[in-house]
Scaffold this motif. Structure first.
Motif, short mmCIF file in Angstrom:
data_model
loop_
_atom_site.label_atom_id
_atom_site.label_comp_id
_atom_site.label_asym_id
_atom_site.label_seq_id
_atom_site.Cartn_x
_atom_site.Cartn_y
_atom_site.Cartn_z
N LEU A 40 0.83 -1.21 0.00
CA LEU A 40 0.00 0.00 0.00
C LEU A 40 0.87 1.25 0.00
CD1 LEU A 40 -2.94 1.03 0.08
CD2 LEU A 40 -2.75 1.07 2.55
N ILE A 41 1.96 1.23 0.71
CA ILE A 41 2.87 2.38 0.78
C ILE A 41 3.73 2.49 -0.47
CG2 ILE A 41 4.87 3.31 2.01
CD1 ILE A 41 3.74 1.98 4.55
N LYS A 50 2.56 2.45 -6.83
CA LYS A 50 2.14 3.70 -7.45
C LYS A 50 0.69 3.59 -7.92
CE LYS A 50 6.77 4.72 -8.97
NZ LYS A 50 7.67 4.93 -10.10
N PRO A 51 -0.02 4.71 -7.98
CA PRO A 51 -1.38 4.70 -8.53
C PRO A 51 -1.38 4.09 -9.94
CG PRO A 51 -0.93 6.79 -7.48
CD PRO A 51 0.38 6.03 -7.52
N ARG A 59 -9.00 0.00 0.51
CA ARG A 59 -7.77 0.72 0.86
C ARG A 59 -6.93 1.03 -0.38
NH1 ARG A 59 -5.16 -1.20 6.48
NH2 ARG A 59 -7.02 -1.93 7.56
N PHE A 60 -6.77 0.04 -1.24
CA PHE A 60 -5.96 0.25 -2.44
C PHE A 60 -6.68 1.17 -3.42
CE2 PHE A 60 -3.68 -3.43 -0.80
CZ PHE A 60 -2.37 -3.05 -1.05
N SER A 61 -7.96 0.99 -3.56
CA SER A 61 -8.74 1.84 -4.46
C SER A 61 -8.64 3.31 -4.07
CB SER A 61 -10.20 1.38 -4.45
OG SER A 61 -10.96 2.18 -5.31
N ALA A 62 -8.63 3.58 -2.77
CA ALA A 62 -8.52 4.96 -2.29
C ALA A 62 -7.20 5.60 -2.73
CB ALA A 62 -8.63 4.99 -0.76
N ARG A 63 -6.20 4.80 -3.03
CA ARG A 63 -4.89 5.30 -3.50
C ARG A 63 -4.72 5.13 -5.00
NH1 ARG A 63 0.13 4.03 -1.15
NH2 ARG A 63 0.64 6.02 -2.06
N GLY A 64 -5.80 4.74 -5.68
CA GLY A 64 -5.74 4.59 -7.13
C GLY A 64 -5.06 3.32 -7.61
N ILE A 65 -4.98 2.33 -6.73
CA ILE A 65 -4.35 1.04 -7.05
C ILE A 65 -5.45 -0.01 -7.19
CG2 ILE A 65 -2.72 -0.71 -6.25
CD1 ILE A 65 -1.49 1.59 -4.47
#
Length: 64
Positions: free
Chosen positions: A22-23, A26-27, A48-54
């Motif tokens: 998660l850290i 990259k998106p 969680r990943f979707s919120a970061r564009g992943i």
């Protein structure tokens, strides 16, 4: 990134633990999880990943 781990505990550690994907991802990246994990964990990780564009894709492999 493909994951194929023994269970939910291991997937959660790799995905959101201390040195997590998660850290570091990259998106617009993709995580395809081949592990068999609880649905609730899959939904949590996807959010969680979707919120970061992943993109987090659940694709469990049967244990047969």
């Amino acid at each position: 990134m493909f994951l194929s781990l023994p269970g939910g505990t291991e997937v959660k550690e790799v995905a959101v633990g201390r040195a997590s994907l998660l850290i570091h991802m990259k998106p617009s990246g993709y995580i395809i999880d081949l592990s068999t994990i609880p649905v609730a964990l899959t939904r949590d990780l996807e959010a969680r990943f979707s919120a970061r564009g992943i993109n987090f894709i659940d694709a469990p492999v049967a244990r047969t």
